[in-house]
Design a protein around this motif. Structure first.
Motif, mmCIF file in Angstrom:
data_model
loop_
_atom_site.group_PDB
_atom_site.id
_atom_site.type_symbol
_atom_site.label_atom_id
_atom_site.label_comp_id
_atom_site.label_asym_id
_atom_site.label_seq_id
_atom_site.Cartn_x
_atom_site.Cartn_y
_atom_site.Cartn_z
ATOM 1 N N TYR A 5 4.417 7.794 -0.462
ATOM 2 C CA TYR A 5 3.694 7.851 -1.731
ATOM 3 C C TYR A 5 2.195 8.077 -1.564
ATOM 4 O O TYR A 5 1.578 8.749 -2.385
ATOM 5 N N SER A 6 1.603 7.547 -0.518
ATOM 6 C CA SER A 6 0.162 7.770 -0.355
ATOM 7 C C SER A 6 -0.157 9.211 0.041
ATOM 8 O O SER A 6 -1.243 9.707 -0.229
ATOM 9 N N SER A 7 0.811 9.917 0.637
ATOM 10 C CA SER A 7 0.574 11.315 1.017
ATOM 11 C C SER A 7 1.116 12.310 -0.014
ATOM 12 O O SER A 7 0.984 13.514 0.156
ATOM 13 N N SER A 8 1.687 11.813 -1.094
ATOM 14 C CA SER A 8 2.237 12.681 -2.134
ATOM 15 C C SER A 8 1.111 13.374 -2.907
ATOM 16 O O SER A 8 0.200 12.716 -3.416
ATOM 17 N N PRO A 9 1.187 14.715 -3.021
ATOM 18 C CA PRO A 9 0.164 15.419 -3.808
ATOM 19 C C PRO A 9 0.134 14.961 -5.271
ATOM 20 O O PRO A 9 -0.929 14.899 -5.880
ATOM 21 N N ALA A 10 1.298 14.616 -5.813
ATOM 22 C CA ALA A 10 1.364 14.230 -7.222
ATOM 23 C C ALA A 10 0.994 12.767 -7.456
ATOM 24 O O ALA A 10 0.418 12.432 -8.488
ATOM 25 N N TYR A 14 -2.859 7.758 -7.063
ATOM 26 C CA TYR A 14 -2.555 6.616 -7.928
ATOM 27 C C TYR A 14 -1.859 5.480 -7.179
ATOM 28 O O TYR A 14 -1.844 4.355 -7.641
ATOM 29 N N PHE A 15 -1.284 5.789 -6.029
ATOM 30 C CA PHE A 15 -0.492 4.806 -5.297
ATOM 31 C C PHE A 15 -1.381 3.726 -4.691
ATOM 32 O O PHE A 15 -2.419 4.007 -4.125
ATOM 33 N N ARG A 16 -0.941 2.460 -4.805
ATOM 34 C CA ARG A 16 -1.690 1.334 -4.243
ATOM 35 C C ARG A 16 -0.895 0.587 -3.175
ATOM 36 O O ARG A 16 -1.438 0.250 -2.145
ATOM 37 N N SER A 17 0.388 0.274 -3.425
ATOM 38 C CA SER A 17 1.144 -0.491 -2.430
ATOM 39 C C SER A 17 2.644 -0.408 -2.681
ATOM 40 O O SER A 17 3.085 -0.047 -3.762
ATOM 41 N N ALA A 18 3.386 -0.779 -1.627
ATOM 42 C CA ALA A 18 4.849 -0.888 -1.705
ATOM 43 C C ALA A 18 5.217 -2.203 -1.047
ATOM 44 O O ALA A 18 4.700 -2.544 0.013
ATOM 45 N N GLU A 19 6.098 -2.942 -1.688
ATOM 46 C CA GLU A 19 6.482 -4.250 -1.164
ATOM 47 C C GLU A 19 7.990 -4.423 -1.296
ATOM 48 O O GLU A 19 8.574 -4.122 -2.337
ATOM 49 N N PHE A 36 1.041 1.190 -8.712
ATOM 50 C CA PHE A 36 0.198 2.350 -8.957
ATOM 51 C C PHE A 36 -0.961 1.932 -9.849
ATOM 52 O O PHE A 36 -0.824 1.054 -10.686
ATOM 53 N N SER A 37 -2.100 2.564 -9.660
ATOM 54 C CA SER A 37 -3.245 2.362 -10.523
ATOM 55 C C SER A 37 -3.378 3.632 -11.347
ATOM 56 O O SER A 37 -3.657 4.705 -10.804
#
Length: 67
Positions: A5-10, A14-19, A36-37
Motif C-alpha cells: 500500500y505504501s508503494s501504490s500509485p493510487a 494516503y496509506f499510514r499503517s497495516a496491523e 489511511f489519512s
C-alpha cells in the motif's frame, strides 16, 4: 501489506499503517486493519478511491504481478 500500500500509485500518499488484528492457524486466516489519512471531503474520493473493493483490488493486483 505495508509495502504494497505504501508503494501504490493510487493509495501510497494516503496509506499510514497495516496491523494484524487476528490470526487463525486453524483456517490460515488473517484479519488486518488498514489505516489511511484522507483529505477533507472531495467529491467522489471516498466512494471511489477509498472504496473497499478498490483497496482490495490494489492488493490483488500486487499478488498477480508477483506471479
Amino acid at each position: 501489506l505495508t509495502e504494497v500500500y505504501s508503494s501504490s500509485p493510487a493509495l501510497g500518499r494516503y496509506f499510514r499503517s497495516a496491523e494484524v488484528v487476528d490470526f487463525s492457524n486453524e483456517t490460515s486466516t488473517v484479519f488486518y486493519q488498514l489505516e489511511f489519512s484522507v483529505p477533507p471531503s472531495t467529491e467522489g474520493f471516498l466512494e471511489n478511491v477509498m472504496n473497499p473493493s478498490f483497496i482490495k483490488n490494489v492488493l490483488r493486483q500486487n499478488i498477480y504481478d508477483e506471479e
